[in-house]
Write an enzyme that holds these catalytic residues in place. Structure first.
Site, PDB file in Angstrom:
ATOM      1  N   GLN A 137      -7.300 -15.013  -8.878  1.00 11.64           N
ATOM      2  CA  GLN A 137      -7.070 -13.578  -8.748  1.00 11.64           C
ATOM      3  C   GLN A 137      -7.423 -13.121  -7.335  1.00 11.64           C
ATOM      4  O   GLN A 137      -8.486 -13.445  -6.809  1.00 11.64           O
ATOM      5  CB  GLN A 137      -7.907 -12.804  -9.765  1.00 11.64           C
ATOM      6  CG  GLN A 137      -7.423 -12.910 -11.188  1.00 11.64           C
ATOM      7  CD  GLN A 137      -6.238 -11.994 -11.481  1.00 11.64           C
ATOM      8  OE1 GLN A 137      -5.720 -11.304 -10.603  1.00 11.64           O
ATOM      9  NE2 GLN A 137      -5.796 -11.991 -12.734  1.00 11.64           N
ATOM     10  N   ASP A 177      -2.548 -14.411 -20.881  1.00 11.30           N
ATOM     11  CA  ASP A 177      -2.442 -13.711 -19.597  1.00 11.30           C
ATOM     12  C   ASP A 177      -1.188 -14.222 -18.884  1.00 11.30           C
ATOM     13  O   ASP A 177      -1.261 -14.961 -17.899  1.00 11.30           O
ATOM     14  CB  ASP A 177      -3.697 -13.983 -18.762  1.00 11.30           C
ATOM     15  CG  ASP A 177      -3.723 -13.178 -17.465  1.00 11.30           C
ATOM     16  OD1 ASP A 177      -2.819 -12.352 -17.258  1.00 11.30           O
ATOM     17  OD2 ASP A 177      -4.647 -13.389 -16.653  1.00 11.30           O
ATOM     18  N   CYS A 195      -0.135  -7.964 -16.244  1.00 13.36           N
ATOM     19  CA  CYS A 195       0.052  -7.249 -14.976  1.00 13.36           C
ATOM     20  C   CYS A 195       1.332  -6.428 -15.003  1.00 13.36           C
ATOM     21  O   CYS A 195       1.748  -5.884 -13.972  1.00 13.36           O
ATOM     22  CB  CYS A 195       0.067  -8.230 -13.800  1.00 13.36           C
ATOM     23  SG  CYS A 195       1.382  -9.464 -13.897  1.00 13.36           S
ATOM     24  N   CYS A 237       0.823  -1.229   0.000  1.00 20.45           N
ATOM     25  CA  CYS A 237       0.000   0.000   0.000  1.00 20.45           C
ATOM     26  C   CYS A 237       0.846   1.264   0.000  1.00 20.45           C
ATOM     27  O   CYS A 237       0.583   2.208   0.750  1.00 20.45           O
ATOM     28  CB  CYS A 237      -0.960  -0.003   1.180  1.00 20.45           C
ATOM     29  SG  CYS A 237      -2.051  -1.437   1.267  1.00 20.45           S
ATOM     30  N   CYS A 243      -4.526  -5.028   9.332  1.00 19.40           N
ATOM     31  CA  CYS A 243      -4.237  -4.893   7.907  1.00 19.40           C
ATOM     32  C   CYS A 243      -5.535  -4.574   7.177  1.00 19.40           C
ATOM     33  O   CYS A 243      -6.557  -5.215   7.400  1.00 19.40           O
ATOM     34  CB  CYS A 243      -3.626  -6.179   7.360  1.00 19.40           C
ATOM     35  SG  CYS A 243      -3.223  -6.081   5.594  1.00 19.40           S
ATOM     36  N   TYR A 300      -1.590 -19.536 -20.617  1.00 19.51           N
ATOM     37  CA  TYR A 300      -1.352 -19.237 -19.198  1.00 19.51           C
ATOM     38  C   TYR A 300      -2.693 -19.241 -18.465  1.00 19.51           C
ATOM     39  O   TYR A 300      -3.033 -18.319 -17.736  1.00 19.51           O
ATOM     40  CB  TYR A 300      -0.632 -17.896 -19.034  1.00 19.51           C
ATOM     41  CG  TYR A 300       0.582 -17.743 -19.924  1.00 19.51           C
ATOM     42  CD1 TYR A 300       1.828 -18.219 -19.533  1.00 19.51           C
ATOM     43  CD2 TYR A 300       0.467 -17.124 -21.176  1.00 19.51           C
ATOM     44  CE1 TYR A 300       2.938 -18.082 -20.371  1.00 19.51           C
ATOM     45  CE2 TYR A 300       1.571 -16.991 -22.016  1.00 19.51           C
ATOM     46  CZ  TYR A 300       2.806 -17.474 -21.611  1.00 19.51           C
ATOM     47  OH  TYR A 300       3.888 -17.342 -22.437  1.00 19.51           O
TER      48      TYR A 300
END
Length: 471
Positions: free
Chosen positions: A302, A401, A428, A87, A179, A331
């Site tokens: 995911q 992917d 990504c 973060c 968290c 993939y």
């Protein structure tokens, strides 16, 4: 620029304007020809900075004085901000985060692939930007990261920790109290495991000497309300294992899948380890678009379930299926995309390197009564041969992917040989995606681009690109 001043041997650069933000979450400024990366700075800030590391063309710095705060700046919501490696963008408003993610994707495609991004579609933000993850993995350590207050008050200091690795310090763990990445019962579970371990004197793992009872804690949740807990032990006695597992079973009846692993290797990977079921099933279920997906301790799924659904809808829309297509899903992982699109096409052939993922993909097709999927496990460049394509047919659409490293050049060459009408490339990592797009430009043109934010408050972003075969 004002002249630099030195405090002892420390260099101070005054009145720098932060003009951009780097992937690591650091603000970017320029001092003459020197690029300065400033920790916790936000574009629009005006700051004095203290140089902490200097190279020939760039330097790293920290804020000494914040003269003018950027309109994009906001207060970090997590007490661990700045020490925890996650973060890193939470001090920047979410709309601004989306702006810079879009900008970073655009820059990568323009610079590395010379792609025209003038018609690039706006990034899709995440509806939830806290508690959005369905999986977290924590580490036990007997060497807790000490903050400034800890260093001044070391009497009776608790050195055991359960949390996340401190960046660049493999043997130091930040003890996490709360968290914001995963919804309850994640925090309650982690804190109760720590409390039980301390009360019952279970030793926390020593990451240097490879000794201790408790090693890792994995928590998975699903949109269906199911919970999986995996405790990874190292050198624990059977009574210690049974004691903790029974305590979790009694204290958290909502746990659907209570598992443990005995890992005495010198690395944390569990893919070659036996998973032992203590209570419940050895898997949980996730649901998406009316489909059910089985998720085990080693399954890939995911980590942002809600946004994954949006990502797959965009992928499907880009493909523009008419119903008679043969699709290669490269993939494929656990076959999530393959099963998601199966009802809209003639057949899907999924290929994935990890054999256990392919077993999950096959199970998920059977679970949902899907009969037009076929899955193969193996190295992509070895499976996609001329004989394979001849046996299964030339695809009308390829969905790819790949991992962050992108596609192997042999896979790109095979795509150029296959000449599918469309390729939908989900990535990504915009930089490796752009590298592959530059190679595919030999026969394909980019017609649509849409980034998707899967990981709020981080620099990471998914990007979907539609390529059409040049006639």
């Amino acid at each position: 620029m004002s002249r630099n001043r030195k405090a002892g041997t420390v260099t101070i650069l005054p009145n720098l304007s932060i003009i951009d933000i780097a992937e690591e979450g650091k603000g970017v400024a320029k001092a003459d020809e020197l690029v300065v990366f400033v920790d916790k700075a936000v574009p629009g800030d005006i700051v004095d900075v203290k140089i902490v590391k200097k190279k020939k063309n760039f330097a790293e710095a920290v804020i000494e004085t914040l003269h003018t705060a950027s309109d994009m700046r906001t207060d970090p919501f997590c007490e661990h901000f700045g020490t925890c490696g996650g973060c890193k963008w939470q001090h920047m408003q979410y709309d601004a985060q989306l702006h810079f993610k879009q900008k970073n994707v655009e820059a990568a495609l323009q610079r590395l692939a010379k792609v025209d991004t003038s018609s690039m579609e706006p990034i899709l933000g995440s509806a939830e930007n806290k508690y959005y993850r369905n999986k977290l993995e924590y580490t036990f350590s007997n060497k807790r990261w000490l903050n400034a207050q800890d260093m001044t008050d070391r009497e009776d200091l608790e050195m055991n920790a359960l949390g996340f690795h401190v960046p660049l310090r493999f043997d130091k763990i930040l003890d996490i109290q709360h968290c914001y990445l995963q919804a309850e019962p994640s925090n309650k579970l982690r804190n109760e495991v720590r409390a039980y371990a301390l009360k019952n004197e279970l030793s926390f793992y020593d990451l240097r000497n490879h000794e201790g009872s408790l090693r890792n804690l994995i928590i998975r949740t699903s949109s269906t309300g199911e919970v999986m807990v995996v405790v990874v032990f190292a050198y624990a006695e059977p009574a210690q294992v049974n004691g903790l597992m029974e305590h979790l079973k009694v204290s958290f009846p909502e746990i659907t899948s209570l598992l443990y692993i005995l890992n005495q290797k010198k690395n944390d990977t569990i893919f070659d380890q036996d998973v032992i079921t203590y209570a419940g099933r050895d898997y949980i279920f996730e649901e998406m678009n009316g489909l059910k997906f089985k998720i085990g301790a080693k399954s890939f799924y995911q980590t942002n379930s809600l946004q994954a659904h949006e990502l797959y809808k965009i992928t499907k829309e880009f493909a523009g299926f008419k119903g008679d297509e043969l699709v290669y899903d490269l993939y494929t992982g656990a076959g999530t995309i393959a099963n998601f699109i199966a009802g809209s096409v003639k057949q899907v052939i999924g290929v994935e390197y990890v054999p256990t993922a392919i077993e999950d993909a096959k199970f998920n097709s059977e679970l949902n009564g899907i009969e037009n999927t076929v899955f193969y496990a193996g190295d992509m460049k070895d499976i996609l041969t001329t004989d394979f394509i001849a046996a299964h047919g030339k695809p009308d659409v390829v969905i790819t992917d790949p991992p962050r490293a992108g596609m192997h050049t042999d896979v790109v060459e095979r795509l150029l040989e296959m000449e599918a009408e469309k390729i939908v490339y989900v990535s990504c990592n915009a930089a490796t995606q752009a590298r592959d797009l530059a190679l595919l430009k030999e026969k394909y043109e980019v017609s649509r681009i849409k980034p998707v934010d899967m990981f709020p408050h981080t620099q990471h972003v998914e990007n979907v690109v539609l390529l059409n075969l040049i006639k």
